[in-house]
Motif scaffolding. Structure first.
Motif, PDB file in Angstrom:
ATOM      1  N   LEU A  17      16.621 -32.675  33.919  1.00  0.00           N
ATOM      2  CA  LEU A  17      17.751 -31.936  34.462  1.00  0.00           C
ATOM      3  C   LEU A  17      19.019 -32.152  33.643  1.00  0.00           C
ATOM      4  CD1 LEU A  17      17.103 -32.611  38.250  1.00  0.00           C
ATOM      5  CD2 LEU A  17      17.240 -30.341  37.217  1.00  0.00           C
ATOM      6  N   TRP A  18      19.208 -33.365  33.190  1.00  0.00           N
ATOM      7  CA  TRP A  18      20.414 -33.703  32.439  1.00  0.00           C
ATOM      8  C   TRP A  18      20.178 -33.655  30.929  1.00  0.00           C
ATOM      9  CZ3 TRP A  18      25.160 -34.328  34.704  1.00  0.00           C
ATOM     10  CH2 TRP A  18      25.169 -34.411  36.097  1.00  0.00           C
ATOM     11  N   ASP A  78      12.308 -27.530  40.263  1.00  0.00           N
ATOM     12  CA  ASP A  78      13.602 -28.221  40.333  1.00  0.00           C
ATOM     13  C   ASP A  78      14.537 -27.751  39.222  1.00  0.00           C
ATOM     14  OD1 ASP A  78      12.780 -29.621  42.519  1.00  0.00           O
ATOM     15  OD2 ASP A  78      12.670 -31.574  41.557  1.00  0.00           O
ATOM     16  N   LEU A  79      13.997 -27.570  38.050  1.00  0.00           N
ATOM     17  CA  LEU A  79      14.793 -27.085  36.921  1.00  0.00           C
ATOM     18  C   LEU A  79      15.292 -25.661  37.184  1.00  0.00           C
ATOM     19  CD1 LEU A  79      12.500 -28.474  34.107  1.00  0.00           C
ATOM     20  CD2 LEU A  79      14.910 -29.080  34.367  1.00  0.00           C
ATOM     21  N   ASP A  82      18.289 -25.770  39.726  1.00  0.00           N
ATOM     22  CA  ASP A  82      19.547 -26.208  39.123  1.00  0.00           C
ATOM     23  C   ASP A  82      20.095 -25.157  38.163  1.00  0.00           C
ATOM     24  OD1 ASP A  82      21.416 -28.601  38.891  1.00  0.00           O
ATOM     25  OD2 ASP A  82      20.924 -28.274  36.787  1.00  0.00           O
ATOM     26  N   ARG A  83      19.227 -24.569  37.380  1.00  0.00           N
ATOM     27  CA  ARG A  83      19.650 -23.569  36.397  1.00  0.00           C
ATOM     28  C   ARG A  83      20.262 -22.341  37.076  1.00  0.00           C
ATOM     29  NH1 ARG A  83      20.394 -23.299  30.737  1.00  0.00           N
ATOM     30  NH2 ARG A  83      19.615 -21.331  29.909  1.00  0.00           N
ATOM     31  N   VAL A 132      18.216 -31.541  44.525  1.00  0.00           N
ATOM     32  CA  VAL A 132      17.947 -31.547  43.093  1.00  0.00           C
ATOM     33  C   VAL A 132      19.227 -32.055  42.422  1.00  0.00           C
ATOM     34  CG1 VAL A 132      17.441 -30.123  41.083  1.00  0.00           C
ATOM     35  CG2 VAL A 132      16.322 -29.632  43.272  1.00  0.00           C
ATOM     36  N   GLY A 134      20.739 -32.262  39.651  1.00  0.00           N
ATOM     37  CA  GLY A 134      21.035 -31.802  38.308  1.00  0.00           C
ATOM     38  C   GLY A 134      22.519 -31.544  38.119  1.00  0.00           C
TER      39      GLY A 134
END
Length: 262
Positions: A17-18, A78-79, A82-83, A132, A134
């Motif tokens: 995420l980071w 999850d990605l 966040d995106r 999440v 992120g």
């Protein structure tokens, strides 16, 4: 021998995420490219259409090449979450900067989240009980919390108020998505559905037996021109919630207000 799937690793997903220690790929494939492709697919055909194999086919690469960048579907989801929040606000102080004080700011937050669910309805199925953590999710949380700083509410109250607003938005957005899904699956508009059911309803749901629900249900259906109106429910609910928050804030003592703003 059946190959076991990789177990979910919270530390690994945080690194993804980071983008911790992210390295460029020789093939040009990247986490961002994979996530963007997955979001495009989910927007078009729902979250269920997103699998590692389908994303690989969408990108024109082998499925195994994706696992070099993303361990599996849970991490990919999850990605994606966040995106999808990356452009919700232009900057972290945007909601709090809306003219009109905290009430206008929270209404702005509600509207942005409502619009988010209209663009990415799959988020309603993707977001789970655990956050999440992120960068874009944290930017969103920070921006939305700032709308209530200085109102005199305590930290837990601020978090609870924001949760209440966002839960209402997601609930009515879910209802809106369900209405759209039913129309698509049935191939019938609300007017067509009413026309088909009205003769039976008039026979079995008499005003003598259901005097209150018959009167109010008819009034609501006439007003909405449909069985329900999630957009009305969303806007009506937001204003009721804001009215309740206003009462809470009005009861805060001046000393508490000063302490909360420090």
């Amino acid at each position: 021998m059946v190959k076991k799937e990789n177990s979910f690793d919270p530390a690994r997903i945080l690194e993804l995420l980071w983008r911790v220690d992210a390295k460029p790929s020789r093939t040009g494939l990247s986490v961002d490219a994979i996530v963007d492709a997955a979001i495009e697919m989910a927007d078009a055909n729902g979250l269920e259409s997103v699998s590692m194999r389908n994303v690989a086919e969408h990108l024109g690469v082998g499925a195994m090449s994706l696992y070099t960048h993303v361990p599996g579907r849970q991490e990919l989801t999850d990605l994606m979450i966040d995106r999808s929040l990356a452009n919700l606000y232009t900057h972290v102080d945007e909601p709090a900067s809306v003219p009109g004080g905290w009430r206008s700011a929270l209404r702005f937050v509600a509207e942005r989240n409502w619009e988010l669910y209209q663009r990415h309805s799959w988020l309603l199925d993707a977001i789970g009980a655990r956050p999440v953590l992120g960068p874009h999710t944290n930017d969103k949380y920070e921006a939305e919390l700032r709308t209530l700083v200085g109102t005199g509410l305590g930290d837990v109250e601020i978090d609870s108020v924001l949760t209440l607003v966002l839960t209402h938005v997601s609930g009515t957005a879910r209802a809106s998505a369900a209405v759209d899904r039913v129309k698509k699956q049935s191939g019938m508009s609300d007017a067509q559905w009413w026309a088909a059911t009205a003769p039976v309803i008039e026979r079995v749901m008499t005003r003598e037996r259901f005097p209150v629900s018959s009167r109010i249900g008819t009034a609501a259906a006439t007003s909405y021109d449909a069985a329900s109106d999630p957009v009305h429910a969303y806007r009506f609910g937001v204003e009721c919630i804001l009215d309740g928050i206003e009462v809470m804030i009005s009861q805060v003592q001046p000393a508490d207000r000063s302490a909360a703003s420090e």
